[in-house]
Design a protein around this motif. Structure first.
Motif, PDB file in Angstrom:
ATOM      1  N   GLN A  22     -14.569  11.853  -5.032  1.00 21.34           N
ATOM      2  CA  GLN A  22     -14.345  11.784  -3.504  1.00 21.34           C
ATOM      3  C   GLN A  22     -13.442  11.051  -3.076  1.00 21.34           C
ATOM      4  O   GLN A  22     -13.248   9.865  -3.573  1.00 21.34           O
ATOM      5  CB  GLN A  22     -15.987  11.258  -3.259  1.00 21.34           C
ATOM      6  CG  GLN A  22     -17.100  12.005  -3.646  1.00 21.34           C
ATOM      7  CD  GLN A  22     -18.238  11.686  -3.212  1.00 21.34           C
ATOM      8  OE1 GLN A  22     -18.576  10.248  -2.733  1.00 21.34           O
ATOM      9  NE2 GLN A  22     -19.410  12.455  -3.389  1.00 21.34           N
ATOM     10  N   VAL A  23     -12.881  11.394  -1.921  1.00 21.24           N
ATOM     11  CA  VAL A  23     -11.852  10.517  -1.165  1.00 21.24           C
ATOM     12  C   VAL A  23     -12.700   9.378  -0.355  1.00 21.24           C
ATOM     13  O   VAL A  23     -13.357   9.740   0.385  1.00 21.24           O
ATOM     14  CB  VAL A  23     -10.886  11.318  -0.492  1.00 21.24           C
ATOM     15  CG1 VAL A  23     -10.082  10.524   0.425  1.00 21.24           C
ATOM     16  CG2 VAL A  23     -10.049  12.299  -1.122  1.00 21.24           C
ATOM     17  N   ALA A  78     -10.063  -3.544  -3.796  1.00 21.45           N
ATOM     18  CA  ALA A  78     -11.262  -2.667  -4.588  1.00 21.45           C
ATOM     19  C   ALA A  78     -10.743  -2.526  -5.922  1.00 21.45           C
ATOM     20  O   ALA A  78     -11.498  -2.313  -6.957  1.00 21.45           O
ATOM     21  CB  ALA A  78     -11.382  -1.312  -3.958  1.00 21.45           C
ATOM     22  N   LEU A  79      -9.415  -2.638  -6.441  1.00 24.44           N
ATOM     23  CA  LEU A  79      -8.923  -2.526  -7.860  1.00 24.44           C
ATOM     24  C   LEU A  79      -8.897  -3.926  -8.628  1.00 24.44           C
ATOM     25  O   LEU A  79      -9.364  -3.926  -9.677  1.00 24.44           O
ATOM     26  CB  LEU A  79      -7.217  -1.817  -7.722  1.00 24.44           C
ATOM     27  CG  LEU A  79      -7.530  -0.754  -6.891  1.00 24.44           C
ATOM     28  CD1 LEU A  79      -6.009   0.060  -6.927  1.00 24.44           C
ATOM     29  CD2 LEU A  79      -8.263   0.427  -7.689  1.00 24.44           C
ATOM     30  N   CYS A  80      -8.436  -4.933  -7.946  1.00 25.38           N
ATOM     31  CA  CYS A  80      -8.261  -6.066  -8.689  1.00 25.38           C
ATOM     32  C   CYS A  80      -9.195  -7.245  -8.667  1.00 25.38           C
ATOM     33  O   CYS A  80      -9.535  -8.260  -9.161  1.00 25.38           O
ATOM     34  CB  CYS A  80      -6.884  -6.682  -8.515  1.00 25.38           C
ATOM     35  SG  CYS A  80      -6.316  -7.322  -7.085  1.00 25.38           S
ATOM     36  N   VAL A 108      -7.131  -2.265  -0.502  1.00 27.62           N
ATOM     37  CA  VAL A 108      -6.147  -2.384  -1.500  1.00 27.62           C
ATOM     38  C   VAL A 108      -5.199  -3.420  -1.344  1.00 27.62           C
ATOM     39  O   VAL A 108      -4.545  -3.468  -0.097  1.00 27.62           O
ATOM     40  CB  VAL A 108      -5.506  -1.116  -1.918  1.00 27.62           C
ATOM     41  CG1 VAL A 108      -4.555  -1.218  -3.146  1.00 27.62           C
ATOM     42  CG2 VAL A 108      -6.473   0.067  -2.268  1.00 27.62           C
ATOM     43  N   CYS A 109      -4.924  -4.329  -2.119  1.00 30.28           N
ATOM     44  CA  CYS A 109      -3.993  -5.632  -1.917  1.00 30.28           C
ATOM     45  C   CYS A 109      -2.484  -4.682  -2.200  1.00 30.28           C
ATOM     46  O   CYS A 109      -2.404  -3.837  -2.904  1.00 30.28           O
ATOM     47  CB  CYS A 109      -4.029  -6.852  -2.918  1.00 30.28           C
ATOM     48  SG  CYS A 109      -3.808  -6.337  -4.654  1.00 30.28           S
ATOM     49  N   THR A 110      -1.434  -5.522  -1.838  1.00 29.64           N
ATOM     50  CA  THR A 110      -0.164  -4.868  -1.760  1.00 29.64           C
ATOM     51  C   THR A 110       0.467  -4.832  -3.051  1.00 29.64           C
ATOM     52  O   THR A 110       1.137  -4.016  -3.315  1.00 29.64           O
ATOM     53  CB  THR A 110       0.820  -5.871  -0.575  1.00 29.64           C
ATOM     54  OG1 THR A 110       0.631  -7.185  -1.272  1.00 29.64           O
ATOM     55  CG2 THR A 110       0.450  -5.638   0.642  1.00 29.64           C
ATOM     56  N   ARG A 111       0.092  -5.713  -3.848  1.00 23.81           N
ATOM     57  CA  ARG A 111       0.354  -5.638  -5.398  1.00 23.81           C
ATOM     58  C   ARG A 111      -0.012  -4.341  -6.079  1.00 23.81           C
ATOM     59  O   ARG A 111       0.524  -3.792  -7.034  1.00 23.81           O
ATOM     60  CB  ARG A 111       0.163  -6.985  -6.192  1.00 23.81           C
ATOM     61  CG  ARG A 111       0.134  -7.031  -7.735  1.00 23.81           C
ATOM     62  CD  ARG A 111       1.981  -6.730  -7.900  1.00 23.81           C
ATOM     63  NE  ARG A 111       2.717  -7.695  -7.248  1.00 23.81           N
ATOM     64  CZ  ARG A 111       3.954  -7.961  -7.130  1.00 23.81           C
ATOM     65  NH1 ARG A 111       4.609  -7.170  -7.962  1.00 23.81           N
ATOM     66  NH2 ARG A 111       4.686  -8.956  -6.626  1.00 23.81           N
ATOM     67  N   LYS A 161      -5.875  -0.914   4.222  1.00 28.29           N
ATOM     68  CA  LYS A 161      -6.896   0.128   4.012  1.00 28.29           C
ATOM     69  C   LYS A 161      -6.190   1.403   3.560  1.00 28.29           C
ATOM     70  O   LYS A 161      -5.102   1.977   4.140  1.00 28.29           O
ATOM     71  CB  LYS A 161      -7.606   0.464   5.308  1.00 28.29           C
ATOM     72  CG  LYS A 161      -9.071   0.592   5.378  1.00 28.29           C
ATOM     73  CD  LYS A 161      -9.707   1.012   6.560  1.00 28.29           C
ATOM     74  CE  LYS A 161     -11.223   0.545   6.505  1.00 28.29           C
ATOM     75  NZ  LYS A 161     -11.852   0.723   7.897  1.00 28.29           N
ATOM     76  N   MET A 162      -6.855   2.031   2.570  1.00 29.50           N
ATOM     77  CA  MET A 162      -6.007   3.037   1.935  1.00 29.50           C
ATOM     78  C   MET A 162      -7.230   4.173   1.776  1.00 29.50           C
ATOM     79  O   MET A 162      -8.350   3.780   1.491  1.00 29.50           O
ATOM     80  CB  MET A 162      -5.224   3.123   0.523  1.00 29.50           C
ATOM     81  CG  MET A 162      -3.649   2.220   0.869  1.00 29.50           C
ATOM     82  SD  MET A 162      -3.172   2.046  -0.692  1.00 29.50           S
ATOM     83  CE  MET A 162      -2.587   3.789  -1.329  1.00 29.50           C
ATOM     84  N   LYS A 163      -6.882   5.462   1.564  1.00 27.65           N
ATOM     85  CA  LYS A 163      -7.633   6.372   1.177  1.00 27.65           C
ATOM     86  C   LYS A 163      -7.265   6.765  -0.220  1.00 27.65           C
ATOM     87  O   LYS A 163      -6.125   7.194  -0.674  1.00 27.65           O
ATOM     88  CB  LYS A 163      -7.688   7.679   2.073  1.00 27.65           C
ATOM     89  CG  LYS A 163      -8.131   7.599   3.459  1.00 27.65           C
ATOM     90  CD  LYS A 163      -8.040   8.613   4.187  1.00 27.65           C
ATOM     91  CE  LYS A 163      -8.648   8.488   5.713  1.00 27.65           C
ATOM     92  NZ  LYS A 163      -8.535   9.599   6.416  1.00 27.65           N
TER      93      LYS A 163
END
Length: 61
Positions: free
Chosen positions: A43-44, A6-8, A49-52, A35-37
Motif C-alpha cells: 500500500q502507498v 520510518a526506515l532507520c 524519511v530522513c535525508t540520508r 514526508k514521502m510516499k
C-alpha cells in the motif's frame, strides 16, 4: 506525534547550549526528515524519511 524516520528510526535528540559564561541549558536537535510516499506492505503510505535514507532510496532506483 514526533517526526521519526520510518526506515532507520532517527528522531529528536537532546543536548545543551553552552554560553560564554559556561552555563548549560537544555536544547533539542531535530532530525532532517521529509514526508514521502512509499510502498509499505503493498500500500502507498505517507511516511517521514530522513535525508540520508532518502538518498539511499534514490541510489537504489
Amino acid at each position: 506525534m514526533s517526526k521519526v524516520c520510518a526506515l532507520c528510526g532517527k528522531g529528536r535528540t537532546a543536548g545543551k547550549n553552552v554560553s560564554h559564561s559556561n552555563r548549560h541549558t537544555v536544547r533539542s536537535f531535530s532530525a532532517n526528515v521529509h514526508k514521502m510516499k512509499l510502498s509499505v506492505d503493498g500500500q502507498v503510505k505517507s511516511v517521514y524519511v530522513c535525508t540520508r535514507c532518502k538518498r539511499t532510496l534514490n541510489k537504489e532506483d
